[in-house]
Motif scaffolding. Structure first.
Motif, PDB file in Angstrom:
ATOM      1  N   VAL A 156       0.862  -1.191   0.000  1.00 27.58           N
ATOM      2  CA  VAL A 156       0.000   0.000   0.000  1.00 27.58           C
ATOM      3  C   VAL A 156       0.894   1.235   0.000  1.00 27.58           C
ATOM      4  O   VAL A 156       2.020   1.200   0.507  1.00 27.58           O
ATOM      5  CB  VAL A 156      -0.931   0.036   1.232  1.00 27.58           C
ATOM      6  N   ILE A 174      -0.871  -1.387   6.350  1.00 29.60           N
ATOM      7  CA  ILE A 174      -2.041  -1.956   7.019  1.00 29.60           C
ATOM      8  C   ILE A 174      -1.644  -2.598   8.342  1.00 29.60           C
ATOM      9  O   ILE A 174      -2.365  -2.491   9.339  1.00 29.60           O
ATOM     10  CB  ILE A 174      -2.737  -2.975   6.099  1.00 29.60           C
ATOM     11  N   GLU A 195      -6.679   6.836   2.806  1.00 27.11           N
ATOM     12  CA  GLU A 195      -6.284   5.853   1.797  1.00 27.11           C
ATOM     13  C   GLU A 195      -5.887   4.530   2.450  1.00 27.11           C
ATOM     14  O   GLU A 195      -6.214   3.446   1.945  1.00 27.11           O
ATOM     15  CB  GLU A 195      -5.116   6.392   0.970  1.00 27.11           C
ATOM     16  N   LEU A 196      -5.206   4.625   3.578  1.00 29.75           N
ATOM     17  CA  LEU A 196      -4.814   3.419   4.304  1.00 29.75           C
ATOM     18  C   LEU A 196      -6.047   2.696   4.845  1.00 29.75           C
ATOM     19  O   LEU A 196      -6.115   1.456   4.823  1.00 29.75           O
ATOM     20  CB  LEU A 196      -3.867   3.796   5.444  1.00 29.75           C
ATOM     21  N   SER A 220      -7.680   0.804   2.041  1.00 29.15           N
ATOM     22  CA  SER A 220      -6.918  -0.419   1.755  1.00 29.15           C
ATOM     23  C   SER A 220      -7.210  -1.497   2.789  1.00 29.15           C
ATOM     24  O   SER A 220      -7.378  -2.674   2.453  1.00 29.15           O
ATOM     25  CB  SER A 220      -5.415  -0.108   1.731  1.00 29.15           C
ATOM     26  N   ASN A 255     -10.556  -2.990   2.105  1.00 26.69           N
ATOM     27  CA  ASN A 255     -10.563  -3.832   0.907  1.00 26.69           C
ATOM     28  C   ASN A 255      -9.973  -5.218   1.157  1.00 26.69           C
ATOM     29  O   ASN A 255     -10.377  -6.185   0.510  1.00 26.69           O
ATOM     30  CB  ASN A 255      -9.809  -3.143  -0.229  1.00 26.69           C
TER      31      ASN A 255
END
Length: 222
Positions: A123, A136, A176-177, A180, A183
């Motif tokens: 990531v 993550i 954004e993290l 991720s 997801n």
């Protein structure tokens, strides 16, 4: 119980409302804290087992064993459920019950395998600081430590903080993290409706760590 006027020796005379709102609410947390805090030195007392040439810490077997715990930990994910059940079956001997300590050990193996997988997910970490530079894995480490402290440290709380809400001031790199982590399944939305999360619609939503990580971070299953 004292503040709510409930006597442990007279639960049969407690009103149904108080039983539901207080006793049944706190009972799982009481059992969870008792299982962990009854040890003088948790890290030294926790059992270890040589698995795949490495030591695996075994969490309290009263918490991480049994059908209900399996369903809670795997959260309806067929891959997680099948993986954990398969490992338990392989350990089982016909005609004998599978020891709870063995079950708890397999919960931990499943937790660490998932953590190893998300640790390897690439990531973008530009403009991130501290533990979040680890992607993550760094994010779940931070959240796991905070939630564990809320649930285990200090005086008992009937409502320990085990989730977080995204506010508008959160920097975009952290958002954004979070996307991720969502997801790959490390985080779960506590919204009652399906949401396709992007940076613009994270704000106002509440999230928690998946229960599969509970053995690793010593979190309650609730």
């Amino acid at each position: 119980l004292d503040t709510k006027g409930i006597r442990p020796s007279a639960l049969d005379s407690t009103s149904p409302e108080l039983m539901d709102q207080v006793v049944r609410k706190v009972a799982p947390l009481v059992g969870y804290r008792n299982a962990y805090l009854s040890s003088v030195d948790l890290d030294r007392k926790m059992q270890t087992s040589r698995i795949s040439k490495r030591k695996i810490k075994t969490p309290p077997s009263d918490i991480f064993s049994g059908w209900e715990a399996i369903c809670l930990a795997t959260e309806g994910n067929p891959r997680w459920f099948n993986g954990l059940i398969t490992r338990l079956i392989l350990k089982w001997q016909p005609g004998r019950q599978l020891p709870r300590t063995t079950q708890a050990r397999e919960f931990t193996v499943a937790s660490e395998k998932f953590l190893a997988w998300i640790s390897a997910v690439p990531v973008p970490v530009a403009n991130l600081t501290g533990d979040l530079k680890n992607g993550i894995r760094g994010l779940v480490d931070v959240l796991g430590a905070v939630f564990r402290s809320e649930a285990l440290d200090g005086d008992f709380s009937a409502d320990p903080v085990l989730a977080f809400k995204v506010n508008s001031e959160l920097p975009d790199p952290v958002k954004e993290l979070l996307v991720s982590a969502l997801n790959v399944g490390a985080l779960v939305s506590m919204s009652t409706k399906e949401v396709d999360f992007t940076l613009s619609n994270l704000v106002g939503h509440k999230f928690r760590l998946v229960h599969l990580l509970a053995p690793k971070y010593r979190l309650p299953l609730r």
